[in-house]
Design a protein around this motif. Structure first.
Motif, PDB file in Angstrom:
ATOM      1  N   MET A 305      10.245 -12.241  26.620  1.00 21.60           N
ATOM      2  CA  MET A 305       9.178 -12.906  27.370  1.00 21.60           C
ATOM      3  C   MET A 305       8.270 -13.701  26.441  1.00 21.60           C
ATOM      4  SD  MET A 305       6.143 -11.024  29.511  1.00 21.60           S
ATOM      5  CE  MET A 305       4.585 -11.873  29.850  1.00 21.60           C
ATOM      6  N   ARG A 306       7.878 -13.096  25.328  1.00 24.15           N
ATOM      7  CA  ARG A 306       6.986 -13.780  24.393  1.00 24.15           C
ATOM      8  C   ARG A 306       7.650 -15.016  23.807  1.00 24.15           C
ATOM      9  NH1 ARG A 306       3.712 -11.473  19.095  1.00 24.15           N
ATOM     10  NH2 ARG A 306       5.612 -12.038  17.974  1.00 24.15           N
ATOM     11  N   ASP A 307       8.940 -14.909  23.490  1.00 28.74           N
ATOM     12  CA  ASP A 307       9.667 -16.036  22.905  1.00 28.74           C
ATOM     13  C   ASP A 307       9.936 -17.151  23.911  1.00 28.74           C
ATOM     14  OD1 ASP A 307       9.750 -14.901  20.393  1.00 28.74           O
ATOM     15  OD2 ASP A 307      11.759 -14.050  20.647  1.00 28.74           O
ATOM     16  N   SER A 308       9.849 -16.842  25.210  1.00 25.17           N
ATOM     17  CA  SER A 308      10.204 -17.838  26.233  1.00 25.17           C
ATOM     18  C   SER A 308       9.009 -18.652  26.717  1.00 25.17           C
ATOM     19  CB  SER A 308      10.867 -17.137  27.428  1.00 25.17           C
ATOM     20  OG  SER A 308       9.936 -16.344  28.132  1.00 25.17           O
ATOM     21  N   ILE A 309       7.830 -18.404  26.173  1.00 25.49           N
ATOM     22  CA  ILE A 309       6.635 -19.143  26.606  1.00 25.49           C
ATOM     23  C   ILE A 309       6.743 -20.611  26.196  1.00 25.49           C
ATOM     24  CG2 ILE A 309       4.152 -19.426  26.209  1.00 25.49           C
ATOM     25  CD1 ILE A 309       3.977 -16.377  25.969  1.00 25.49           C
ATOM     26  N   LEU A 310       6.412 -21.503  27.122  1.00 28.29           N
ATOM     27  CA  LEU A 310       6.331 -22.931  26.838  1.00 28.29           C
ATOM     28  C   LEU A 310       5.099 -23.489  27.530  1.00 28.29           C
ATOM     29  CD1 LEU A 310       7.468 -24.810  29.526  1.00 28.29           C
ATOM     30  CD2 LEU A 310       9.485 -23.456  28.944  1.00 28.29           C
ATOM     31  N   GLY A 313       3.098 -29.965  29.616  1.00 28.30           N
ATOM     32  CA  GLY A 313       2.633 -31.158  28.926  1.00 28.30           C
ATOM     33  C   GLY A 313       1.481 -31.849  29.622  1.00 28.30           C
ATOM     34  N   SER A 314       1.220 -31.486  30.884  1.00 28.59           N
ATOM     35  CA  SER A 314       0.146 -32.123  31.645  1.00 28.59           C
ATOM     36  C   SER A 314      -1.161 -31.350  31.576  1.00 28.59           C
ATOM     37  CB  SER A 314       0.574 -32.283  33.110  1.00 28.59           C
ATOM     38  OG  SER A 314       1.709 -33.115  33.218  1.00 28.59           O
ATOM     39  N   CYS A 315      -1.095 -30.031  31.835  1.00 29.96           N
ATOM     40  CA  CYS A 315      -2.338 -29.244  31.886  1.00 29.96           C
ATOM     41  C   CYS A 315      -2.440 -28.217  30.773  1.00 29.96           C
ATOM     42  CB  CYS A 315      -2.478 -28.552  33.243  1.00 29.96           C
ATOM     43  SG  CYS A 315      -1.296 -27.200  33.507  1.00 29.96           S
ATOM     44  N   GLY A 316      -1.357 -27.991  30.010  1.00 30.60           N
ATOM     45  CA  GLY A 316      -1.382 -27.051  28.901  1.00 30.60           C
ATOM     46  C   GLY A 316      -1.159 -25.609  29.281  1.00 30.60           C
ATOM     47  N   ALA A 317      -0.946 -25.300  30.564  1.00 25.84           N
ATOM     48  CA  ALA A 317      -0.754 -23.915  30.997  1.00 25.84           C
ATOM     49  C   ALA A 317       0.537 -23.337  30.428  1.00 25.84           C
ATOM     50  CB  ALA A 317      -0.730 -23.849  32.519  1.00 25.84           C
ATOM     51  N   GLU A 318       0.508 -22.041  30.135  1.00 23.07           N
ATOM     52  CA  GLU A 318       1.704 -21.340  29.665  1.00 23.07           C
ATOM     53  C   GLU A 318       2.662 -21.113  30.835  1.00 23.07           C
ATOM     54  OE1 GLU A 318       0.454 -18.157  26.372  1.00 23.07           O
ATOM     55  OE2 GLU A 318      -0.873 -18.186  28.118  1.00 23.07           O
ATOM     56  N   ASN A 319       3.904 -21.477  30.650  1.00 24.69           N
ATOM     57  CA  ASN A 319       4.973 -21.203  31.598  1.00 24.69           C
ATOM     58  C   ASN A 319       6.074 -20.457  30.849  1.00 24.69           C
ATOM     59  OD1 ASN A 319       4.727 -22.997  34.413  1.00 24.69           O
ATOM     60  ND2 ASN A 319       3.487 -23.789  32.735  1.00 24.69           N
ATOM     61  N   PHE A 320       7.204 -20.194  31.524  1.00 28.13           N
ATOM     62  CA  PHE A 320       8.270 -19.420  30.901  1.00 28.13           C
ATOM     63  C   PHE A 320       9.618 -20.115  31.072  1.00 28.13           C
ATOM     64  CE2 PHE A 320       4.962 -16.384  31.952  1.00 28.13           C
ATOM     65  CZ  PHE A 320       4.822 -15.690  30.765  1.00 28.13           C
ATOM     66  N   TYR A 321      10.400 -20.069  30.010  1.00 27.74           N
ATOM     67  CA  TYR A 321      11.780 -20.561  30.041  1.00 27.74           C
ATOM     68  C   TYR A 321      12.625 -19.511  30.741  1.00 27.74           C
ATOM     69  CZ  TYR A 321      16.289 -22.258  28.218  1.00 27.74           C
ATOM     70  OH  TYR A 321      17.565 -22.730  28.083  1.00 27.74           O
ATOM     71  N   ASP A 322      13.244 -19.887  31.851  1.00 28.15           N
ATOM     72  CA  ASP A 322      13.962 -18.950  32.700  1.00 28.15           C
ATOM     73  C   ASP A 322      15.349 -19.504  32.970  1.00 28.15           C
ATOM     74  OD1 ASP A 322      14.911 -17.267  34.696  1.00 28.15           O
ATOM     75  OD2 ASP A 322      12.997 -17.165  35.753  1.00 28.15           O
ATOM     76  N   VAL A 323      16.357 -18.970  32.295  1.00 24.83           N
ATOM     77  CA  VAL A 323      17.725 -19.487  32.407  1.00 24.83           C
ATOM     78  C   VAL A 323      18.227 -19.395  33.842  1.00 24.83           C
ATOM     79  CG1 VAL A 323      20.112 -19.136  31.693  1.00 24.83           C
ATOM     80  CG2 VAL A 323      18.285 -19.009  29.992  1.00 24.83           C
ATOM     81  N   GLU A 324      17.942 -18.272  34.508  1.00 25.42           N
ATOM     82  CA  GLU A 324      18.427 -18.113  35.880  1.00 25.42           C
ATOM     83  C   GLU A 324      17.762 -19.114  36.819  1.00 25.42           C
ATOM     84  OE1 GLU A 324      18.890 -14.586  39.236  1.00 25.42           O
ATOM     85  OE2 GLU A 324      18.921 -14.110  37.096  1.00 25.42           O
TER      86      GLU A 324
END
Length: 441
Positions: A305-310, A313-324
């Protein structure tokens, strides 16, 4: 709360050190806690009420002191303290003092702090690691709850207090602390079991859900329908007939809009792999202790989870890389949860089966590049660095003591010495020494 010990008075540790009482910190069901001075060092001192200062409590404390702390995260009993050198009519113990930077989960629930997802994932990861180390010593905590855990909202570092109720996990406890309501495993609520490592695992899952969702995993429609929240109602909700609020096969306890908004807002923000862990913890693991998520499984999931944070580019909010989620959305990430604009995925580093988002502030640790140093996050070995002249060009800087061997997409091989960087180009392969990584876009 009355004070058991007079400020300015002196008590003595069993090992013979004088301990001066400086300030009253607070009290609870077992006793009172003070700030104390021992040989010029500030420590915390817990003193028991007379009815709690039992021979059994003293024996347990002595065993914990001999065993030593499982890790530095535990504010562990260091020495017994007596009220008089000659007698033992009352007693307490000294432990490390909690640092001011650490806040409680109650502060999170009341919005007095606003930690990032990175800090929350770090705190959750450290909790899983800490209880793994405690259980590995044959101990069970018995009272995992948000009242006993503190974390730094900036870094995610944790501290665990109230360790005097930790006991040997022998499955034979018939008295003492059973846990905190809402965190106690269903079988204990029903009176069918006593605290153990297996019940700790349930409490840990509840604590992690609280930390990440600011809500209890069993409080949905059924909780909203309760008119009198008395002991029989709590026994039904948490023990006899518990149901996960996001059970995929039974919606009878789904969160209610306007009452359980935290759960409804946070649940879809998290990546599928994390939600699946909670589903397992509170479906199969709700009724079968053997089906609960182990600390090592939580640790792996929370690291992912920690490694998947991105960042959006518009608002700077943290989202997550989710392969599924990518598979379900034609290879495109879902829009940002905050501003609903499309996300652009950053460069990513694949090392083995793991993927790390290469954000502007990403750091790599021994954990990422050396399979022999799993979960070693003590010192960064690489970090993202912006080109001094070309602001849109980024690289990965080698902070380790060893050179990297880099293979460019065109087959050119070069060394990246410590202190140097490799540019982010899709297809670049980096031989870190024990493991190879590949940059992708």
């Amino acid at each position: 709360m009355h004070q058991l010990l007079k400020l300015g008075s002196t008590v003595h540790t069993v090992s013979g050190h004088a301990c001066t009482i400086k300030d009253f910190i607070g009290g609870g069901g077992q006793g009172e806690v003070y700030r104390a001075d021992l040989d010029g060092k500030e420590l915390a001192l817990k003193w028991y009420f007379s009815e709690q200062a039992t021979p059994a409590q003293k024996i347990n404390l002595e065993a914990l002191i001999r065993a030593g702390a499982p890790s530095a995260q535990f504010l562990w009993p260091m020495d017994l303290v007596l009220d008089n050198y000659a007698t033992a009519s009352g007693f307490g113990y000294i432990m490390p003092l909690r640092e001011p930077r650490f806040k409680g989960i109650v502060d999170l629930m009341k919005r007095r702090i606003e930690p990032s997802f990175y800090a929350l994932s770090t705190a959750s990861l450290q909790l899983a690691q800490a209880f793994l180390e405690l259980h590995a010593k044959g101990l069970c905590y018995r009272d995992i709850s948000f009242g006993n855990v503190f974390f730094d909202p900036n870094s995610g570092d944790i501290q665990i207090c109230d360790n005097d109720n930790v006991a040997i996990d022998d499955g034979m406890a018939i008295s003492g602390v059973l846990g905190t309501p809402r965190f106690i495993a269903p079988e204990i609520v029903r009176g069918a079991a006593v605290p153990s490592t297996q019940t700790d695992l349930f409490s840990l899952s509840v604590l992690l859900f609280y930390l990440l969702h600011i809500h209890h995993p069993l409080e949905g429609q059924r909780e909203a329908d309760i008119k009198c929240f008395d002991l029989p109602a709590m026994t039904q909700l948490y023990g006899i007939n518990p149901l996960f609020i996001f059970d995929p096969t039974n919606k009878a306890n789904y969160p209610v809009r306007g009452i359980h908004d935290n759960a409804l807002e946070y649940w879809p923000m998290y990546p599928t792999f994390l939600r699946n862990r909670f589903i397992q913890a509170f479906t199969g693991g709700l009724h079968d202790p053997q089906a609960r998520i182990r600390e090592s499984e939580w640790r792996a999931t929370l690291m992912q989870m920690r490694d998947s944070i991105l960042y959006c580019g518009s608002c700077g909010a943290e989202n997550f890389y989710d392969v599924e989620a990518l598979r379900n959305n034609n290879g495109q990430p879902y829009p940002c949860w905050s501003c609903q604009r499309n996300l652009t995925l950053p460069f990513r580093l694949r090392v083995g089966r793991e993927i790390v988002m290469l954000n502007h502030d990403t750091k790599l640790f021994p954990h990422h590049i050396d399979p022999q140093q799993r979960y070693d996050l003590s010192q960064s070995v690489a970090e993202m660095q912006q080109h001094p002249q070309q602001k849109n060009v980024w690289g990965l800087k080698n902070l380790s003591d060893a050179k990297w061997v880099v293979t460019m997409p065109d087959g050119v091989v070069r060394d990246v010495e410590p202190g140097r960087s490799v540019s982010l180009v899709s297809g670049v392969k980096i031989q870190f020494g024990h493991q190879e990584g590949e940059i992708r876009f």
